[in-house]
Design an enzyme around this catalytic site. Structure first.
Site, PDB file in Angstrom:
ATOM      1  N   TYR A 116       0.798  -1.228   0.000  1.00 32.18           N
ATOM      2  CA  TYR A 116       0.000   0.000   0.000  1.00 32.18           C
ATOM      3  C   TYR A 116       0.832   1.280   0.000  1.00 32.18           C
ATOM      4  CZ  TYR A 116      -4.298  -2.550  -0.011  1.00 32.18           C
ATOM      5  OH  TYR A 116      -5.325  -3.346  -0.417  1.00 32.18           O
TER       6      TYR A 116
ATOM      7  N   HIS B 181     -25.017  -1.915 -13.251  1.00 37.41           N
ATOM      8  CA  HIS B 181     -24.276  -2.958 -13.962  1.00 37.41           C
ATOM      9  C   HIS B 181     -24.831  -4.259 -13.401  1.00 37.41           C
ATOM     10  CE1 HIS B 181     -21.188  -5.516 -15.583  1.00 37.41           C
ATOM     11  NE2 HIS B 181     -20.692  -5.807 -14.392  1.00 37.41           N
TER      12      HIS B 181
ATOM     13  N   ASP C 125     -21.051  -3.372 -20.409  1.00 38.08           N
ATOM     14  CA  ASP C 125     -22.363  -3.699 -20.985  1.00 38.08           C
ATOM     15  C   ASP C 125     -22.590  -2.875 -22.255  1.00 38.08           C
ATOM     16  OD1 ASP C 125     -23.681  -4.915 -18.164  1.00 38.08           O
ATOM     17  OD2 ASP C 125     -22.237  -3.298 -17.960  1.00 38.08           O
TER      18      ASP C 125
HETATM   19  P1  NAD Z   1     -10.228 -13.252  -9.025  1.00 39.28           P
HETATM   20  O1  NAD Z   1     -10.746 -14.114  -7.924  1.00 39.28           O
HETATM   21  O2  NAD Z   1      -9.466 -13.859 -10.145  1.00 39.28           O
HETATM   22  O3  NAD Z   1      -9.322 -12.089  -8.393  1.00 39.28           O
HETATM   23  C1  NAD Z   1      -9.629 -11.413  -7.227  1.00 39.28           C
HETATM   24  C2  NAD Z   1      -8.316 -11.154  -6.526  1.00 39.28           C
HETATM   25  O4  NAD Z   1      -8.580 -10.314  -5.407  1.00 39.28           O
HETATM   26  C3  NAD Z   1      -7.647 -12.422  -6.003  1.00 39.28           C
HETATM   27  O5  NAD Z   1      -6.332 -12.533  -6.528  1.00 39.28           O
HETATM   28  C4  NAD Z   1      -7.658 -12.228  -4.486  1.00 39.28           C
HETATM   29  O6  NAD Z   1      -6.520 -12.803  -3.845  1.00 39.28           O
HETATM   30  C5  NAD Z   1      -7.672 -10.724  -4.376  1.00 39.28           C
HETATM   31  N1  NAD Z   1      -8.163 -10.229  -3.093  1.00 39.28           N
HETATM   32  C6  NAD Z   1      -9.202 -10.674  -2.348  1.00 39.28           C
HETATM   33  N2  NAD Z   1      -9.311  -9.941  -1.231  1.00 39.28           N
HETATM   34  C7  NAD Z   1      -8.325  -8.996  -1.271  1.00 39.28           C
HETATM   35  C8  NAD Z   1      -7.917  -7.936  -0.417  1.00 39.28           C
HETATM   36  N3  NAD Z   1      -8.555  -7.703   0.721  1.00 39.28           N
HETATM   37  N4  NAD Z   1      -6.870  -7.206  -0.778  1.00 39.28           N
HETATM   38  C9  NAD Z   1      -6.192  -7.436  -1.931  1.00 39.28           C
HETATM   39  N5  NAD Z   1      -6.530  -8.429  -2.793  1.00 39.28           N
HETATM   40  C10 NAD Z   1      -7.575  -9.190  -2.466  1.00 39.28           C
HETATM   41  O7  NAD Z   1     -11.506 -12.455  -9.569  1.00 39.28           O
HETATM   42  P2  NAD Z   1     -11.610 -11.683 -10.957  1.00 39.28           P
HETATM   43  O8  NAD Z   1     -12.170 -12.586 -11.985  1.00 39.28           O
HETATM   44  O9  NAD Z   1     -10.337 -10.963 -11.193  1.00 39.28           O
HETATM   45  O10 NAD Z   1     -12.759 -10.610 -10.616  1.00 39.28           O
HETATM   46  C11 NAD Z   1     -12.477  -9.537  -9.735  1.00 39.28           C
HETATM   47  C12 NAD Z   1     -13.726  -8.692  -9.501  1.00 39.28           C
HETATM   48  O11 NAD Z   1     -14.064  -8.002 -10.710  1.00 39.28           O
HETATM   49  C13 NAD Z   1     -14.962  -9.504  -9.120  1.00 39.28           C
HETATM   50  O12 NAD Z   1     -15.683  -8.808  -8.121  1.00 39.28           O
HETATM   51  C14 NAD Z   1     -15.756  -9.556 -10.408  1.00 39.28           C
HETATM   52  O13 NAD Z   1     -17.148  -9.779 -10.191  1.00 39.28           O
HETATM   53  C15 NAD Z   1     -15.461  -8.168 -10.948  1.00 39.28           C
HETATM   54  N6  NAD Z   1     -15.736  -7.942 -12.371  1.00 39.28           N
HETATM   55  C16 NAD Z   1     -16.300  -6.741 -12.684  1.00 39.28           C
HETATM   56  C17 NAD Z   1     -16.613  -6.443 -13.992  1.00 39.28           C
HETATM   57  C18 NAD Z   1     -17.260  -5.107 -14.310  1.00 39.28           C
HETATM   58  O14 NAD Z   1     -17.731  -4.895 -15.443  1.00 39.28           O
HETATM   59  N7  NAD Z   1     -17.289  -4.168 -13.382  1.00 39.28           N
HETATM   60  C19 NAD Z   1     -16.343  -7.384 -15.001  1.00 39.28           C
HETATM   61  C20 NAD Z   1     -15.727  -8.582 -14.661  1.00 39.28           C
HETATM   62  C21 NAD Z   1     -15.431  -8.853 -13.327  1.00 39.28           C
END
Ligand code: NAD
Length: 326
Positions: A75, A186, A159
Site C-alpha cells: 500500500y 451494472h 455492458d
Molecule cells: P479473481 O478471484 O481472479 O481475483 C480477485 C483477486 O482479489 C484475487 O487474486 C484475491 O486474492 C484478491 N483479493 C481478495 N481480497 C483482497 C484484499 N482484501 N486485498 C487485496 N486483494 C484481495 O476475480 P476476478 O475474476 O479478477 O474478478 C475480480 C472482480 O471483478 C470480481 O468482483 C468480479 O465480479 C469483478 N468484475 C467486474 C466487472 C465489471 O464490469 N465491473 C467485469 C468482470 C469482473
C-alpha cells in the site's frame, strides 16, 4: 523491475496501482502494458505470491510491448499513484447474482480504502471494478471522503461495449460506428437506451431502413437479453470474464491520463437527475484528467426514465441494506 525510489512524480511518469491481481487485475495490467499507457504498474494482492507471479510474467513481455516498470507492491506504493484500480474481491460464482456478493466485498472495500488513505494517495483517482460495482463505488466514495469526481465505477462500460458489439454484428458493421448506451445498474436492472441508439449519425430505426437486415422488436429484445446475460453465460462457460473488462479498464485509464474528455458510461454519484438522488449508477459521463467532470442529461424516453428509476431503487435498497446511506 522494481519501481520508483526517490524520483519525483513527474520524473516517474504515470503510476497505476491495481489492487487485486486476479484475472481482471492481471488482464487490465496486460492491456495497459500493450498500450503503453503507464510508466509504472504496481500489483497488490493479499496473495502476494500470485501478485509476484503475475508481475514477473507481465514484465517478461516487455521486449514485445512497451517499457513499463511492473512489480508486486504494497500500500505504500499508492502514495504516488495517479490511478488506483480496485478489482479485489470475491468473484461471481455460477448462478450467483452480483448483489449476492455485496456484504463480503463491502467489507473488503472498507479495509482497502483504509489502507489507501493511510498511504496518503491524495491525488489519485479510484476506479472500482469489483462487483457489485455500483454499490462498491458508492461505498468507496463514502469510505474515502474523496470528491465523487475522483471515485469512478466501471459501471456499464462493459455492458455498453457488449451492446455496441452485438448491434454491430447484427448490422454487419464496425462496432466503433455504433453509438448506443446501457445505463443504470451494472446488473439485472440495467437499461438499454434504444431511443438514442445511432449508426453513423442516423437513428437506429432510420439506419435499419438502409441496412436492410431488419430489426424487429424480437430481435432487439434478443440482443438486449444477450447483453444482460453475457456475464452469466461466460462465467458458466469458463469461470470468469476478464478480456473485455481488462480492455475497458485500459480505455477508461486512457481517457483519464490523456485528458480526453471522452463520453463513457461509468458509474458515478447521481444527484437530483431524473428524480434520482444519492446513488451510484451509470449514465454517459465526460471523463478527463480530473475524473468525471460532467454527467450528461440525455433526452431519454419516458419508458427509459421509468426503467432507470427502477434500477436506481434496486441499487439504493442494496446501499441502504449495507448501512451506507446518510
Ligand atoms: P479473481 O478471484 O481472479 O481475483 C480477485 C483477486 O482479489 C484475487 O487474486 C484475491 O486474492 C484478491 N483479493 C481478495 N481480497 C483482497 C484484499 N482484501 N486485498 C487485496 N486483494 C484481495 O476475480 P476476478 O475474476 O479478477 O474478478 C475480480 C472482480 O471483478 C470480481 O468482483 C468480479 O465480479 C469483478 N468484475 C467486474 C466487472 C465489471 O464490469 N465491473 C467485469 C468482470 C469482473
Amino acid at each position: 523491475m522494481q519501481g520508483g525510489g526517490d524520483m519525483t512524480k513527474n520524473q516517474r511518469g504515470a503510476r497505476v496501482v491495481i489492487i487485486g491481481a486476479g484475472m481482471v487485475g492481471a488482464t487490465s495490467a496486460y492491456a495497459l502494458m500493450i498500450r503503453g499507457l503507464a510508466a509504472e504498474i504496481v500489483l497488490i494482492d493479499v496473495n502476494l505470491r500470485r501478485a509476484r507471479g503475475e508481475a514477473m510474467d507481465l514484465a517478461h513481455g516487455q521486449p514485445f510491448a512497451t517499457p513499463t516498470r511492473i512489480w508486486a507492491g504494497d500500500y505504500d506504493d499508492c502514495r504516488y499513484a495517479d490511478i488506483i484500480v480496485i478489482t479485489a474481491g470475491v468473484a461471481q460464482k455460477p448462478g450467483q447474482t452480483r448483489l449476492d456478493l455485496t456484504r463480503k466485498n463491502v467489507d473488503i472495500m472498507h479495509d482497502i480504502v483504509k489502507d489507501i488513505l493511510k498511504a496518503q494517495a491524495d491525488q489519485a483517482i479510484l476506479l472500482i471494478v469489483a462487483n457489485p460495482v455500483d454499490v462498491l463505488s458508492y461505498a468507496a466514495w463514502k469510505f474515502s471522503g474523496w470528491p465523487a469526481e475522483r471515485v469512478i465505477g466501471l459501471g456499464t462500460l462493459l455492458d455498453t461495449a457488449r451492446f455496441r458489439q452485438l448491434l454491430a454484428e447484427h448490422c454487419g458493421i464496425d462496432s466503433r460506428n455504433v453509438h448506443a448506451y446501457i445505463i443504470g445498474e451494472h446488473g439485472d436492472s440495467e437499461v438499454p437506451v434504444w431511443s438514442l441508439a445511432n449508426v453513423a449519425g442516423a437513428r437506429l430505426d432510420d439506419f435499419c431502413v438502409v441496412c436492410g437486415r431488419g430489426c424487429s422488436l424480437e430481435t432487439k429484445t434478443a440482443i438486449f437479453e444477450r447483453v444482460k446475460n453475457a456475464a452469466y453465460e461466460i462465467i458458466d462457460a469458463k469461470g470468469a470474464t476478464y478480456y473485455a473488462i481488462g480492455l475497458g479498464t485500459m480505455r477508461l485509464i486512457e481517457a483519464i491520463l490523456h485528458d480526453q474528455h471522452s463520453i463513457l458510461s461509468v458509474s458515478t454519484l447521481i444527484q437530483n437527475r431524473f428524480g434520482i438522488d444519492d446513488v451510484y449508477l451509470s449514465l454517459p459521463c465526460v471523463v478527463a484528467r480530473s475524473g468525471v467532470t460532467r454527467v450528461l442529461d440525455m433526452p431519454l424516453s419516458a419508458d427509459e426514465v421509468a426503467a432507470l428509476q427502477v434500477s436506481a431503487s434496486v441499487l439504493k435498497e442494496a446501499i441502504a441494506s449495507m448501512g451506507l446511506l446518510g
